[in-house]
Design an enzyme around this catalytic site. Structure first.
Site, PDB file in Angstrom:
ATOM      1  N   GLY A 236       0.819  -1.193   0.000  1.00 46.23           N
ATOM      2  CA  GLY A 236       0.000   0.000   0.000  1.00 46.23           C
ATOM      3  C   GLY A 236       0.858   1.248   0.000  1.00 46.23           C
ATOM      4  O   GLY A 236       2.025   1.225  -0.411  1.00 46.23           O
ATOM      5  N   SER A 237       0.295   2.329   0.482  1.00 48.05           N
ATOM      6  CA  SER A 237       0.981   3.617   0.418  1.00 48.05           C
ATOM      7  C   SER A 237       2.137   3.693   1.404  1.00 48.05           C
ATOM      8  O   SER A 237       2.144   3.023   2.444  1.00 48.05           O
ATOM      9  CB  SER A 237      -0.007   4.746   0.710  1.00 48.05           C
ATOM     10  OG  SER A 237      -0.369   4.746   2.079  1.00 48.05           O
ATOM     11  N   THR A 238       3.086   4.547   1.077  1.00 46.62           N
ATOM     12  CA  THR A 238       4.232   4.747   1.959  1.00 46.62           C
ATOM     13  C   THR A 238       3.797   5.313   3.304  1.00 46.62           C
ATOM     14  O   THR A 238       4.315   4.902   4.355  1.00 46.62           O
ATOM     15  CB  THR A 238       5.251   5.679   1.285  1.00 46.62           C
ATOM     16  OG1 THR A 238       5.786   5.018   0.122  1.00 46.62           O
ATOM     17  CG2 THR A 238       6.392   6.029   2.219  1.00 46.62           C
ATOM     18  N   GLU A 258       5.795  -3.479   0.806  1.00 48.07           N
ATOM     19  CA  GLU A 258       5.859  -3.103  -0.609  1.00 48.07           C
ATOM     20  C   GLU A 258       5.032  -1.841  -0.733  1.00 48.07           C
ATOM     21  O   GLU A 258       3.808  -1.877  -0.694  1.00 48.07           O
ATOM     22  CB  GLU A 258       5.326  -4.247  -1.474  1.00 48.07           C
ATOM     23  CG  GLU A 258       5.707  -4.113  -2.941  1.00 48.07           C
ATOM     24  CD  GLU A 258       4.667  -3.352  -3.742  1.00 48.07           C
ATOM     25  OE1 GLU A 258       4.913  -2.145  -3.985  1.00 48.07           O
ATOM     26  OE2 GLU A 258       3.650  -3.933  -4.111  1.00 48.07           O
ATOM     27  N   CYS A 292       1.948   0.501  -8.600  1.00 50.93           N
ATOM     28  CA  CYS A 292       3.146   1.151  -8.080  1.00 50.93           C
ATOM     29  C   CYS A 292       4.361   0.971  -8.981  1.00 50.93           C
ATOM     30  O   CYS A 292       5.322   1.720  -8.882  1.00 50.93           O
ATOM     31  CB  CYS A 292       3.458   0.618  -6.683  1.00 50.93           C
ATOM     32  SG  CYS A 292       3.564  -1.181  -6.617  1.00 50.93           S
TER      33      CYS A 292
END
Length: 485
Positions: A236-238, A258, A292
């Protein structure tokens, strides 16, 4: 008939404490089904069930685990038509993408890790000669390194592929003897229920796989902070990954992260421009740019800059945007109205920052659905937010550069480092440049993936590596066994 799901805890389908929330088709804005809202207590219950099941599952023979995973793969493939329709409805992916890249890849990953369960876990080490001393007499010590399961793994998965992404976590984790708590993305969890039913039919023991869902952050938070959880695997998102990492750090839980990406695509003046356009153009079409690994940040050498921009504009202009169930559709909707608004806000930001909108930039004229037109922003500079931040939609930005050194420097000027790309007619040159790129992977004249190659990122793109046999290592701990020879 509306799908109404229950939680899966300890081998039992369980009514959720918090009722249900709606899952919406992003193409039609109609109801697909109702997903359960778990309570924190139910998430903890799922983790406790996984902890209890770990005692026996971790001691099963590899062949037994392999048989269950192989049966699950066959069951998923058997019901592929129904799974494809469901995946298309809840994700907005085109029929072709839902069938080939979501359901088929999910099945293939269970089959791959059925084989993975049989891979050797022992590595013999050279014997060591020890002289007599305080620790005892002289002798020879043998040693072997053995990979053991980590324990209970929480798998928090992304919305862009509710088949391949969960399968890529669940299958290798089970193959290594771990048990799992699965927490899917709230936007499209229904496919994961179908996956868990396949595992149940395949004979996975009670508690080995548990499934909890919810639209509220508290559900994911409980799946991470439960004391019964030994490891968290997150895609997912950082920003969310950083929050999860802080929680894991407090109790030293293992992590596999990831996270985001803003892949640089260096297109050099000797490149095959048609090939580069086809590769970069996948950003417009593949998952509507919600991936991504997409080459969203194009760095074009000035000698070919205008031709490349023209080629990308022409490519985008030929893509059919619309109903993902209709024949010929290439670009479907993004996942939600909120995400559509976010992507559109970035396009407007790019306009204000001085980028030239070559194509796109306006909402498609469609009666319903969360659509974003394939958009190309040219004449960008390295400091623009549209160049630096992950947009996660069908938007490509193009930055010119003069020489090779400048291109490499621009590629490295990023918080991210997941996958970069190099297009050049000189393969030796491309490999030389690739060696200087700080990213987890580099595609040389291709956006294709080798599914045995390690996958993961540098910097804020993640922690750890998975895919192929690397995933088996990611979901294991190494134990050393030493004995006198």
């Amino acid at each position: 008939m509306t799908i109404t799901e229950k939680l899966y805890i300890g081998g039992a389908w369980t009514e959720p404490d918090g009722g249900h929330y709606e899952v919406i088709d992003p193409a039609t804005e109609e109801l697909v089904g109702l997903a359960p809202e778990a309570s924190r207590a139910q998430v903890y219950e799922a983790a406790a069930a996984a902890r209890e099941a770990f005692r026996s599952w971790s001691r099963t023979k590899p062949g037994e685990r392999a048989e269950i995973l192989d049966r699950a793969a066959a069951i998923i493939a058997r019901d592929a038509d129904a799974h494809t329709a469901l995946a298309r409805a809840e994700t907005g992916a085109t029929t072709a993408t839902a069938r080939a890249m979501q359901v088929a890849v999910g099945s293939a990953r269970f089959r791959r890790y059925a084989r993975g369960a049989l891979e050797p876990v022992e590595e013999a080490l050279p014997p060591q000669i020890s002289e007599a001393g305080p620790m005892g007499g002289a002798g020879v010590l043998g040693a072997v390194a053995v990979r053991r399961p980590v324990g209970v793994v929480t798998c928090v998965t992304s919305y862009n592929n509710p088949w391949a992404n969960p399968a890529g976590k669940i299958a290798p984790a089970l193959a290594m003897g771990n048990t799992v708590v699965v927490k899917p993305a709230p936007q499209d969890p229904l496919s994961v229920f179908a996956m868990v039913r396949a595992l149940e039919e395949a004979g996975v023991p009670a508690g080995v796989v548990n499934l909890v869902t919810g639209s509220a952050p508290a559900v994911g938070e409980a799946a991470v902070d439960s004391p019964d959880v030994d490891m968290v695997s997150f895609t997912g998102s950082t920003a969310v990954g950083q929050a999860i990492g802080e929680v894991c750090g407090r109790s030293l839980k293992r992590q596999l992260m990831e996270l985001g990406g803003k892949g640089a695509a260096l297109v050099l003046d000797d490149a095959d421009l048609d090939a580069a356009v086809r590769g970069i153009g996948t950003t417009f079409s593949f998952y509507s740019g919600q991936i991504c690994t997409a080459p969203t940040r194009v760095l074009a050498q000035r000698g070919i800059y205008e031709r490349l921009v023209g080629g990308l504009a022409a490519y985008a202009g030929h893509l059919k945007v619309g109903d993902p169930a209709a024949r010929g559709t290439v670009v479907g909707p993004v996942i939600s109205a909120a995400h559509r608004d976010r992507v559109e806000a970035y396009v407007e930001l790019g306009r204000k920052e001085g980028a030239r909108i070559v194509t796109g930039g306006e909402r498609p004229d469609l009666a319903q659905g969360f659509y974003v037109a394939p958009t190309l922003l040219a004449d960008c500079t390295a400091g623009m937010r549209v160049v630096r931040e992950e947009i996660f939609g069908p938007v490509v930005v193009v930055v010119p550069f003069d020489d090779e050194e400048e291109g490499i420097a621009l590629a490295g000027d990023s918080d991210y480092g997941l996958i970069d790309y190099v297009w050049s007619g000189d393969v030796a040159r491309a490999f030389r440049i690739a060696a200087r790129l700080r990213s987890g992977g580099v595609g040389i004249n291709t956006v294709g993936r080798n599914m045995e190659a390690p996958f993961g990122g540098f910097r804020k793109s993640g922690v750890g590596r998975d895919v192929g046999s690397y995933a088996l290592h990611a979901y294991s701990e190494t134990q050393a066994l030493v004995w006198p020879g």
